[in-house]
Design a protein around this motif. Structure first.
Motif, PDB file in Angstrom:
ATOM      1  N   MET A  88       0.845  -1.179   0.000  1.00 18.84           N
ATOM      2  CA  MET A  88       0.000   0.000   0.000  1.00 18.84           C
ATOM      3  C   MET A  88       0.891   1.243   0.000  1.00 18.84           C
ATOM      4  SD  MET A  88      -2.952   0.828   2.719  1.00 18.84           S
ATOM      5  CE  MET A  88      -3.886   2.290   2.661  1.00 18.84           C
ATOM      6  N   ALA A  89       0.603   2.173  -0.871  1.00 14.81           N
ATOM      7  CA  ALA A  89       1.386   3.402  -0.968  1.00 14.81           C
ATOM      8  C   ALA A  89       1.231   4.235   0.298  1.00 14.81           C
ATOM      9  CB  ALA A  89       0.935   4.224  -2.174  1.00 14.81           C
ATOM     10  N   VAL A  90       2.258   4.989   0.624  1.00 12.60           N
ATOM     11  CA  VAL A  90       2.261   5.848   1.807  1.00 12.60           C
ATOM     12  C   VAL A  90       1.661   7.206   1.443  1.00 12.60           C
ATOM     13  CG1 VAL A  90       3.739   7.023   3.487  1.00 12.60           C
ATOM     14  CG2 VAL A  90       4.290   4.692   2.740  1.00 12.60           C
ATOM     15  N   ARG A  91       0.706   7.664   2.238  1.00 11.82           N
ATOM     16  CA  ARG A  91       0.150   9.009   2.048  1.00 11.82           C
ATOM     17  C   ARG A  91       1.131  10.023   2.607  1.00 11.82           C
ATOM     18  NH1 ARG A  91      -5.820   9.341   4.206  1.00 11.82           N
ATOM     19  NH2 ARG A  91      -4.802  11.196   4.932  1.00 11.82           N
ATOM     20  N   TYR A  92       1.172  11.194   2.018  1.00 11.99           N
ATOM     21  CA  TYR A  92       2.077  12.243   2.481  1.00 11.99           C
ATOM     22  C   TYR A  92       1.485  13.608   2.171  1.00 11.99           C
ATOM     23  CZ  TYR A  92       3.281  13.021  -2.371  1.00 11.99           C
ATOM     24  OH  TYR A  92       3.190  13.330  -3.700  1.00 11.99           O
ATOM     25  N   LYS A  93       2.097  14.614   2.771  1.00 16.37           N
ATOM     26  CA  LYS A  93       1.826  15.995   2.405  1.00 16.37           C
ATOM     27  C   LYS A  93       3.178  16.670   2.308  1.00 16.37           C
ATOM     28  CE  LYS A  93       1.106  17.511   7.149  1.00 16.37           C
ATOM     29  NZ  LYS A  93       0.612  16.383   7.912  1.00 16.37           N
TER      30      LYS A  93
ATOM     31  N   ARG B  74      -5.351  22.159  -0.646  1.00 17.68           N
ATOM     32  CA  ARG B  74      -5.608  20.799  -1.119  1.00 17.68           C
ATOM     33  C   ARG B  74      -6.161  20.802  -2.532  1.00 17.68           C
ATOM     34  NH1 ARG B  74     -10.966  19.748  -1.177  1.00 17.68           N
ATOM     35  NH2 ARG B  74     -12.299  21.160   0.022  1.00 17.68           N
ATOM     36  N   ASP B  75      -5.980  19.674  -3.178  1.00 16.05           N
ATOM     37  CA  ASP B  75      -6.546  19.442  -4.496  1.00 16.05           C
ATOM     38  C   ASP B  75      -8.063  19.356  -4.331  1.00 16.05           C
ATOM     39  OD1 ASP B  75      -7.552  18.245  -6.864  1.00 16.05           O
ATOM     40  OD2 ASP B  75      -5.661  17.196  -7.211  1.00 16.05           O
ATOM     41  N   PRO B  76      -8.831  20.215  -5.009  1.00 19.91           N
ATOM     42  CA  PRO B  76     -10.279  20.224  -4.819  1.00 19.91           C
ATOM     43  C   PRO B  76     -10.974  18.976  -5.359  1.00 19.91           C
ATOM     44  CG  PRO B  76      -9.682  21.724  -6.578  1.00 19.91           C
ATOM     45  CD  PRO B  76      -8.395  21.243  -5.958  1.00 19.91           C
ATOM     46  N   GLU B  77     -10.276  18.181  -6.159  1.00 20.32           N
ATOM     47  CA  GLU B  77     -10.878  16.973  -6.721  1.00 20.32           C
ATOM     48  C   GLU B  77     -10.707  15.759  -5.814  1.00 20.32           C
ATOM     49  OE1 GLU B  77      -9.684  16.393 -10.771  1.00 20.32           O
ATOM     50  OE2 GLU B  77     -10.161  18.454 -11.305  1.00 20.32           O
ATOM     51  N   HIS B  78      -9.905  15.879  -4.766  1.00 24.55           N
ATOM     52  CA  HIS B  78      -9.698  14.773  -3.839  1.00 24.55           C
ATOM     53  C   HIS B  78     -10.647  14.908  -2.656  1.00 24.55           C
ATOM     54  CE1 HIS B  78      -5.320  13.994  -5.342  1.00 24.55           C
ATOM     55  NE2 HIS B  78      -6.230  13.725  -6.237  1.00 24.55           N
TER      56      HIS B  78
ATOM     57  N   ALA C 133     -14.714  16.105   6.368  1.00 24.55           N
ATOM     58  CA  ALA C 133     -15.638  17.202   6.697  1.00 24.55           C
ATOM     59  C   ALA C 133     -15.513  17.648   8.154  1.00 24.55           C
ATOM     60  CB  ALA C 133     -17.074  16.783   6.406  1.00 24.55           C
ATOM     61  N   GLU C 134     -15.060  16.768   9.039  1.00 29.61           N
ATOM     62  CA  GLU C 134     -14.935  17.122  10.461  1.00 29.61           C
ATOM     63  C   GLU C 134     -13.698  17.962  10.760  1.00 29.61           C
ATOM     64  OE1 GLU C 134     -15.177  13.566  12.798  1.00 29.61           O
ATOM     65  OE2 GLU C 134     -17.086  12.995  11.906  1.00 29.61           O
ATOM     66  N   THR C 135     -12.663  17.839   9.919  1.00 28.58           N
ATOM     67  CA  THR C 135     -11.416  18.559  10.182  1.00 28.58           C
ATOM     68  C   THR C 135     -11.058  19.570   9.100  1.00 28.58           C
ATOM     69  OG1 THR C 135     -10.040  16.926   9.043  1.00 28.58           O
ATOM     70  CG2 THR C 135     -10.459  16.568  11.408  1.00 28.58           C
ATOM     71  N   GLY C 136     -11.611  19.408   7.899  1.00 26.82           N
ATOM     72  CA  GLY C 136     -11.253  20.266   6.775  1.00 26.82           C
ATOM     73  C   GLY C 136      -9.968  19.847   6.095  1.00 26.82           C
ATOM     74  N   VAL C 137      -9.367  18.749   6.520  1.00 24.43           N
ATOM     75  CA  VAL C 137      -8.092  18.289   5.979  1.00 24.43           C
ATOM     76  C   VAL C 137      -8.335  17.449   4.733  1.00 24.43           C
ATOM     77  CG1 VAL C 137      -6.056  16.863   6.439  1.00 24.43           C
ATOM     78  CG2 VAL C 137      -6.941  18.372   8.216  1.00 24.43           C
ATOM     79  N   GLY C 138      -7.616  17.789   3.661  1.00 26.26           N
ATOM     80  CA  GLY C 138      -7.712  17.032   2.424  1.00 26.26           C
ATOM     81  C   GLY C 138      -7.143  15.636   2.576  1.00 26.26           C
ATOM     82  N   GLN C 139      -7.706  14.694   1.830  1.00 22.69           N
ATOM     83  CA  GLN C 139      -7.292  13.304   1.899  1.00 22.69           C
ATOM     84  C   GLN C 139      -6.453  12.902   0.687  1.00 22.69           C
ATOM     85  OE1 GLN C 139      -8.329  11.479   4.874  1.00 22.69           O
ATOM     86  NE2 GLN C 139      -8.543  13.665   5.227  1.00 22.69           N
ATOM     87  N   GLY C 140      -6.032  13.869  -0.101  1.00 24.00           N
ATOM     88  CA  GLY C 140      -5.210  13.591  -1.286  1.00 24.00           C
ATOM     89  C   GLY C 140      -4.067  14.579  -1.333  1.00 24.00           C
TER      90      GLY C 140
END
Length: 150
Positions: free
Chosen positions: A1-6, A66-70, A74-81
């Motif tokens: 599984m790929a690692v998520r990052y920012k 954040r990328d608006p397409e990802h 909704a509880e934190t406002g943090v993008g998931q992509g």
């Protein structure tokens, strides 16, 4: 599984850079006010860590885009992509970046995009060419962080 990052960028004014980069990348500035509101409602002692930005509460020392397409939480406002976090640090930028972003817009749009970004607050630093005829323009964001438009 790929690692998520920012990508995290140190800065002195995270809200200034978040606005600039959101416009540069056609991203959106993250709205963390739902998380902030819920923490305040629970009595969390966070008032000293907040500032009002565009009519809503935000973290004083951090702002994200954040990328608006990802998807977004909704509880934190943090993008998931794809996202970038700008965080306040006490020291000013020193020297050339060891990491920078390349914005790929296509050879026919390089000049127009560099001009648009300069209109948003970027500074033109130079131009480059590599074997094969590729061309790019080196710019700096409003706090001096270098990036390229190719």
């Amino acid at each position: 599984m790929a690692v998520r990052y920012k990508v995290c960028i140190d800065c002195s004014d995270p809200h200034l850079l978040a606005r600039f980069w959101a416009q540069a990348l056609d991203y959106v500035v993250e709205d963390h006010s739902p998380l902030i509101d819920s923490l305040l409602a629970e009595g969390a002692p966070i008032r000293d860590h907040l500032v009002e930005v565009d009519g809503r509460l935000a973290w004083r020392t951090a702002a994200g885009i954040r990328d608006p397409e990802h998807p977004v939480n909704a509880e934190t406002g943090v993008g998931q992509g794809g996202r970038i976090l700008f965080q306040t640090v006490p020291e000013p930028k020193q020297g050339k970046n060891r990491l920078h972003l390349d914005l790929h817009v296509g050879a026919d749009r390089v000049d127009a995009e560099a001009e648009r970004l300069c209109g948003l607050g970027a500074t033109r630093l130079g131009e480059g060419h590599e074997e094969g005829g590729s061309r790019w323009i080196v710019l700096a964001d409003p706090e001096g962080n270098e990036f390229c438009v190719a």
